[in-house]
Design an enzyme around this catalytic site. Structure first.
Site, PDB file in Angstrom:
ATOM      1  N   TYR A 148       0.814  -1.219   0.000  1.00  0.00           N
ATOM      2  CA  TYR A 148       0.000   0.000   0.000  1.00  0.00           C
ATOM      3  C   TYR A 148       0.846   1.268   0.000  1.00  0.00           C
ATOM      4  O   TYR A 148       0.412   2.314  -0.433  1.00  0.00           O
ATOM      5  CB  TYR A 148      -0.927   0.015   1.216  1.00  0.00           C
ATOM      6  N   LYS A 197       4.419 -15.192   3.229  1.00  0.00           N
ATOM      7  CA  LYS A 197       4.601 -15.957   1.984  1.00  0.00           C
ATOM      8  C   LYS A 197       6.107 -16.111   1.804  1.00  0.00           C
ATOM      9  O   LYS A 197       6.696 -15.672   0.804  1.00  0.00           O
ATOM     10  CB  LYS A 197       3.927 -15.180   0.828  1.00  0.00           C
ATOM     11  N   ASP A 229      -1.566 -18.723   1.836  1.00  0.00           N
ATOM     12  CA  ASP A 229      -2.550 -19.526   1.090  1.00  0.00           C
ATOM     13  C   ASP A 229      -3.110 -20.636   1.977  1.00  0.00           C
ATOM     14  O   ASP A 229      -4.321 -20.907   1.981  1.00  0.00           O
ATOM     15  CB  ASP A 229      -1.950 -20.090  -0.211  1.00  0.00           C
ATOM     16  N   ASP A 253      -5.490  -7.496   5.164  1.00  0.00           N
ATOM     17  CA  ASP A 253      -6.685  -6.911   4.544  1.00  0.00           C
ATOM     18  C   ASP A 253      -7.628  -8.035   4.108  1.00  0.00           C
ATOM     19  O   ASP A 253      -8.837  -8.022   4.384  1.00  0.00           O
ATOM     20  CB  ASP A 253      -6.223  -6.081   3.324  1.00  0.00           C
ATOM     21  N   ASP A 257     -11.104  -9.851   6.412  1.00  0.00           N
ATOM     22  CA  ASP A 257     -12.456  -9.837   5.843  1.00  0.00           C
ATOM     23  C   ASP A 257     -13.029 -11.255   5.762  1.00  0.00           C
ATOM     24  O   ASP A 257     -14.233 -11.459   5.918  1.00  0.00           O
ATOM     25  CB  ASP A 257     -12.471  -9.174   4.456  1.00  0.00           C
TER      26      ASP A 257
END
Ligand code: NAD
Length: 366
Positions: A148, A197, A229, A253, A257
């Protein structure tokens, strides 16, 4: 903070259901003050469309001064109906107010708890066999680094459009969120899962190494690593295994959710953001819900649980926080439901009636 200190809270109800659920939450704060003989000074400020109406700004100076002089922020929600998003009052409302606040306070950590209540298991989108003994997890998301905040670029190379986004983390940024997450895990079941990751990304390799280093300072917390993942799969296959998860901005993020839908309604989940000094802002995970605003039917649970988080993390009042959490659970166990969590055949009660039930249990007057 001593028992007699007056704790200053900026309450920013905002738009839509914000004022309704804020009213309910402040009643709960008053009840806690009464039961535990604590003093809170609540000062309300305007933010979002509500501020725009008076000041033609979404985050006016008056509100900026208010938050500079408080110990914690209790935030409602901002924004108008999606179909009116280009109207002057609502244009860039969320960006100007919410993001403005986040930037001004330099919040580096976001806490998103997700809990599936025993009484609301049927609202959870997962099967009963997966919910098992229950789900009660906390996602700690880093907020100031990663994709970001790196450089973004779209250009043309040999007649082909190419886009590039830079992901960047310094070890200081990772260390800062690591300490925040380990301390949060200490207040829970002392199990921290760091999600990255690291099989592909350098930012993740550094993330993992720094997590290990910081972990030595917290020998009472067990640290495990998981690839993002796999974590996405585990959150829907076996979420009960998680206690506290810490992850980077981008992964957080998405994962938060995913976790947010587990409780069964956006009206159930609070969230919190913190800066390096521990200053916190507390807000429901959902938005301003214009579709039900002004009807007195919104679920005040998320906003009420924001008060619990505020007491715990900003003021160290854990017993008081637990009292709210237990009272909310009691109300749900006794079958009280707002419209968003009522099943067919169940009678829904109003925002105010739900808050009154929570209040009764806090003051033990039921
Ligand atoms: P929303 O979260 O406001 O609503 C989505 C659905 O969830 C709606 O059906 C709504 O009625 C329901 N819902 C949300 N909170 C509820 C509660 N407490 N009780 C019962 N039902 C509840 O999302 P949206 O409709 O996409 O966005 C509406 C506005 O909110 C937009 O302007 C958006 O920009 C803004 N928004 C603000 C925030 C924030 O202030 N932090 C976050 C997300 C969206």
């Amino acid at each position: 903070m001593s028992k007699t200190t007056t704790r200053r809270i900026a309450a920013l109800p905002g738009d839509g259901i914000g004022p309704e659920v804020m009213r309910a939450a402040l009643e709960i704060l008053t009840a806690i003050g009464e039961r535990f003989d604590l003093s809170f000074e609540v000062r309300e400020g305007l933010i979002g469309g509500a501020a725009y109406e008076l000041h033609q700004e979404h985050f006016p100076e008056e509100t900026q001064t208010l938050i500079a002089n408080c110990d914690a922020i209790l935030f409602g929600s901002v924004g108008g109906p999606i179909e009116e998003s280009t109207a002057e009052k609502w244009r860039d409302c969320e960006k100007n107010s919410l993001l403005g606040l986040r930037q001004r306070c330099c919040f580096h950590a976001n806490f998103r708890p997700a809990r599936v209540y025993q009484a609301l298991q049927e609202r959870c989108p997962l099967k009963k066999s997966i919910i098992g003994e229950g789900i009660d997890l906390l996602i700690v998301r880093e907020l100031l680094g990663d994709l970001y905040f790196g450089t973004h670029e779209t250009k043309e190379e040999a007649g082909v459009r190419v886009a590039r986004d830079e992901a960047r983390y310094t070890e200081e940024e990772i260390r800062r969120i690591a300490h925040t997450a380990f301390r949060a895990a200490q207040q829970r079941k002392k199990q921290l899962t760091s999600v990255d990751k690291a099989n592909v990304l350098d930012t993740s390799k550094l993330w993992r190494a720094v997590m290990e280093e910081v972990g030595t300072v917290y020998p009472d917390v067990s640290l495990a690593h998981m690839l993002v993942d796999n974590c996405a799969m585990q959150l829907v296959q076996n979420p009960g295994q998680f206690d506290t998860i810490v992850t980077s901005n981008m992964f957080g993020d998405i994962l938060s959710d995913t976790a947010a839908v587990l409780p069964g309604s956006l009206g159930l989940t609070p969230s919190a953001s913190f800066n390096e000094k521990g200053f916190g802002m507390y807000e429901p995970s959902g938005g301003s819900a214009p579709d039900i605003a002004g009807q007195g039917v919104a679920n005040p649970t998320a906003q009420i649980l924001c008060v619990a988080l505020l007491l715990r993390y900003s003021f160290g009042l854990d017993e008081e926080a637990k009292t709210i959490e237990t009272a909310v659970e009691g109300v749900l166990d006794d079958g009280f439901r707002t419209a968003d969590i009522a099943c067919t055949g169940e009678v829904a009660i109003s925002t105010a009636a739900f808050a009154a039930e929570v209040r009764k249990r806090i003051l033990r007057t039921s």
